[in-house]
Design a protein around this motif. Structure first.
Motif, PDB file in Angstrom:
ATOM      1  N   TYR A   1       0.808  -1.407   0.072  1.00 22.50           N
ATOM      2  CA  TYR A   1       0.048  -0.016  -0.014  1.00 22.50           C
ATOM      3  C   TYR A   1       0.907   1.347   0.096  1.00 22.50           C
ATOM      4  CZ  TYR A   1      -3.204   3.526   1.558  1.00 22.50           C
ATOM      5  OH  TYR A   1      -3.985   4.744   1.702  1.00 22.50           O
ATOM      6  N   ILE A   2       1.891   1.319   0.797  1.00 23.63           N
ATOM      7  CA  ILE A   2       2.758   2.466   1.046  1.00 23.63           C
ATOM      8  C   ILE A   2       3.367   2.512  -0.504  1.00 23.63           C
ATOM      9  CG2 ILE A   2       4.636   3.306   2.097  1.00 23.63           C
ATOM     10  CD1 ILE A   2       3.958   1.863   4.398  1.00 23.63           C
ATOM     11  N   ASP A   3       4.024   1.608  -1.086  1.00 29.75           N
ATOM     12  CA  ASP A   3       4.853   1.678  -2.485  1.00 29.75           C
ATOM     13  C   ASP A   3       3.752   2.252  -3.328  1.00 29.75           C
ATOM     14  OD1 ASP A   3       7.029   0.852  -1.341  1.00 29.75           O
ATOM     15  OD2 ASP A   3       6.946  -1.148  -1.953  1.00 29.75           O
ATOM     16  N   ARG A   4       2.578   1.737  -3.474  1.00 32.24           N
ATOM     17  CA  ARG A   4       1.598   2.198  -4.300  1.00 32.24           C
ATOM     18  C   ARG A   4       1.024   3.592  -4.231  1.00 32.24           C
ATOM     19  NH1 ARG A   4      -0.886  -1.595  -7.574  1.00 32.24           N
ATOM     20  NH2 ARG A   4      -0.052  -3.681  -7.284  1.00 32.24           N
ATOM     21  N   TYR A   5       1.083   3.946  -2.897  1.00 28.28           N
ATOM     22  CA  TYR A   5       0.505   5.339  -2.566  1.00 28.28           C
ATOM     23  C   TYR A   5       1.584   6.236  -3.150  1.00 28.28           C
ATOM     24  CZ  TYR A   5      -0.706   9.433   0.168  1.00 28.28           C
ATOM     25  OH  TYR A   5      -1.224  10.868   0.584  1.00 28.28           O
ATOM     26  N   PHE A   6       2.808   6.098  -2.875  1.00 31.55           N
ATOM     27  CA  PHE A   6       3.829   6.984  -3.291  1.00 31.55           C
ATOM     28  C   PHE A   6       4.021   6.886  -4.766  1.00 31.55           C
ATOM     29  CE2 PHE A   6       5.243   6.827   1.180  1.00 31.55           C
ATOM     30  CZ  PHE A   6       5.102   8.435   1.621  1.00 31.55           C
ATOM     31  N   SER A   7       4.034   6.011  -5.341  1.00 33.16           N
ATOM     32  CA  SER A   7       4.057   6.106  -6.755  1.00 33.16           C
ATOM     33  C   SER A   7       2.805   6.293  -7.711  1.00 33.16           C
ATOM     34  CB  SER A   7       4.315   4.439  -7.251  1.00 33.16           C
ATOM     35  OG  SER A   7       3.525   3.682  -7.012  1.00 33.16           O
TER      36      SER A   7
ATOM     37  N   ASP B   1       0.351   4.487  -8.355  1.00 21.96           N
ATOM     38  CA  ASP B   1      -0.076   3.417  -9.216  1.00 21.96           C
ATOM     39  C   ASP B   1      -0.946   2.482  -8.480  1.00 21.96           C
ATOM     40  OD1 ASP B   1      -0.079   1.497 -11.400  1.00 21.96           O
ATOM     41  OD2 ASP B   1       2.114   1.345 -11.353  1.00 21.96           O
ATOM     42  N   PHE B   2      -2.181   2.122  -8.523  1.00 20.71           N
ATOM     43  CA  PHE B   2      -2.872   1.252  -8.000  1.00 20.71           C
ATOM     44  C   PHE B   2      -3.549   0.161  -8.940  1.00 20.71           C
ATOM     45  CE2 PHE B   2      -2.663   4.300  -4.494  1.00 20.71           C
ATOM     46  CZ  PHE B   2      -2.769   3.380  -3.244  1.00 20.71           C
ATOM     47  N   SER B   3      -3.168   0.567 -10.126  1.00 14.35           N
ATOM     48  CA  SER B   3      -3.900  -0.260 -11.258  1.00 14.35           C
ATOM     49  C   SER B   3      -2.917  -1.390 -11.871  1.00 14.35           C
ATOM     50  CB  SER B   3      -4.173   0.626 -12.531  1.00 14.35           C
ATOM     51  OG  SER B   3      -3.259   1.323 -13.060  1.00 14.35           O
ATOM     52  N   SER B   4      -1.757  -1.203 -11.694  1.00 14.01           N
ATOM     53  CA  SER B   4      -0.753  -2.579 -12.473  1.00 14.01           C
ATOM     54  C   SER B   4      -0.657  -3.511 -11.141  1.00 14.01           C
ATOM     55  CB  SER B   4       0.451  -2.002 -12.885  1.00 14.01           C
ATOM     56  OG  SER B   4       1.238  -1.375 -11.580  1.00 14.01           O
ATOM     57  N   ALA B   5      -0.252  -4.654 -11.756  1.00 13.81           N
ATOM     58  CA  ALA B   5      -0.134  -5.882 -10.708  1.00 13.81           C
ATOM     59  C   ALA B   5       0.968  -5.831  -9.877  1.00 13.81           C
ATOM     60  CB  ALA B   5       0.187  -7.011 -11.543  1.00 13.81           C
ATOM     61  N   ASN B   6       2.236  -5.004 -10.566  1.00 17.67           N
ATOM     62  CA  ASN B   6       3.331  -4.565  -9.538  1.00 17.67           C
ATOM     63  C   ASN B   6       3.267  -3.131  -9.602  1.00 17.67           C
ATOM     64  OD1 ASN B   6       4.044  -7.277  -9.020  1.00 17.67           O
ATOM     65  ND2 ASN B   6       4.723  -7.568 -11.099  1.00 17.67           N
ATOM     66  N   GLY B   7       3.186  -2.430  -8.770  1.00 15.29           N
ATOM     67  CA  GLY B   7       3.580  -0.908  -8.756  1.00 15.29           C
ATOM     68  C   GLY B   7       4.973  -0.716  -8.705  1.00 15.29           C
ATOM     69  N   ALA B   8       5.410   0.352  -9.597  1.00 16.53           N
ATOM     70  CA  ALA B   8       6.748   0.848  -9.651  1.00 16.53           C
ATOM     71  C   ALA B   8       6.746   2.598  -9.709  1.00 16.53           C
ATOM     72  CB  ALA B   8       7.100   0.383 -11.071  1.00 16.53           C
ATOM     73  N   MET B   9       7.757   2.982  -9.356  1.00 13.36           N
ATOM     74  CA  MET B   9       7.767   4.606  -9.126  1.00 13.36           C
ATOM     75  C   MET B   9       8.556   4.807 -10.730  1.00 13.36           C
ATOM     76  SD  MET B   9       8.722   5.381  -5.451  1.00 13.36           S
ATOM     77  CE  MET B   9       7.833   4.436  -4.171  1.00 13.36           C
ATOM     78  N   THR B  10       7.789   4.430 -11.644  1.00  9.54           N
ATOM     79  CA  THR B  10       8.296   4.928 -12.964  1.00  9.54           C
ATOM     80  C   THR B  10       7.694   6.052 -13.469  1.00  9.54           C
ATOM     81  OG1 THR B  10       7.015   3.466 -13.992  1.00  9.54           O
ATOM     82  CG2 THR B  10       9.416   2.819 -13.610  1.00  9.54           C
TER      83      THR B  10
END
Length: 182
Positions: free
Chosen positions: A153-159, A161-170
């Motif tokens: 959740y934290i990774d997705r929040y900062f990126s 990106d809640f839609s992809s299977a694996n969140g990334a900060m790209t």
């Protein structure tokens, strides 16, 4: 840092604050005009605020994500022709998914030294469990996020990106004068 205590993922900040996150069902229907539901939910959130008391931050976060419906998890070979046709008619259609999270943070007194206070943590733990009980008593499906779910959740929040299977900060574009997202 995220640790798990009795199945509850607890996030710690560098200033000593700790947060538990509850994933909950949003009781208000999309485009609803039922004022009673709004008032009931507002009263419930007010009760949550009174339950935790001073020194806490409560954040309700609604995450809206555009998704594409996949019928395969909902159909099986045993389904009738009509059931298969029903799910097939919705396959690959776009829809808006809504997920609601309640983040409860215990603030730490700001000072030069931070130390762990087991009594304060136990009080926090009791209060967040009372909040979960309040939500369930209000007929709202709710559960704590565990350690892995909190990290995700934290990774997705900062990126964002809640839609992809694996969140990334790209999707961040950081320059000297501006930060862009999307």
């Amino acid at each position: 840092t995220v640790q798990e205590s009795d199945g509850v993922g607890v996030s710690y900040t560098k200033t000593g604050d700790f947060t538990a996150i509850i994933k909950m069902e949003n009781p208000i229907d999309k485009f609803s005009a039922d004022t009673r539901k709004y008032y009931d939910f507002t009263k419930l959130m007010s009760d949550v605020s009174y339950t935790v008391g001073d020194g806490f931050i409560i954040q309700k976060q609604d995450v809206l994500v555009r998704k594409v419906f996949n019928s395969s998890p909902y159909s099986s070979p045993k389904d009738s022709f009509y059931q298969k046709a029903y799910f097939r008619s919705f396959n690959n259609r776009k829809y808006m998914s809504a997920e609601t999270y309640l983040c409860i943070t215990q603030e730490n007194k700001k000072s030069a030294l931070f130390s762990y206070d087991s009594k304060k943590f136990q009080d926090f733990f009791i209060k967040v469990h009372k909040v979960l009980d309040l939500l369930k008593d209000g007929n709202i499906e709710a559960e704590f996020l565990n350690k892995d779910q909190v990290n995700k959740y934290i990774d997705r929040y900062f990126s964002q990106d809640f839609s992809s299977a694996n969140g990334a900060m790209t999707n961040l574009n950081v320059k000297d004068e501006v930060i862009g997202m999307g």
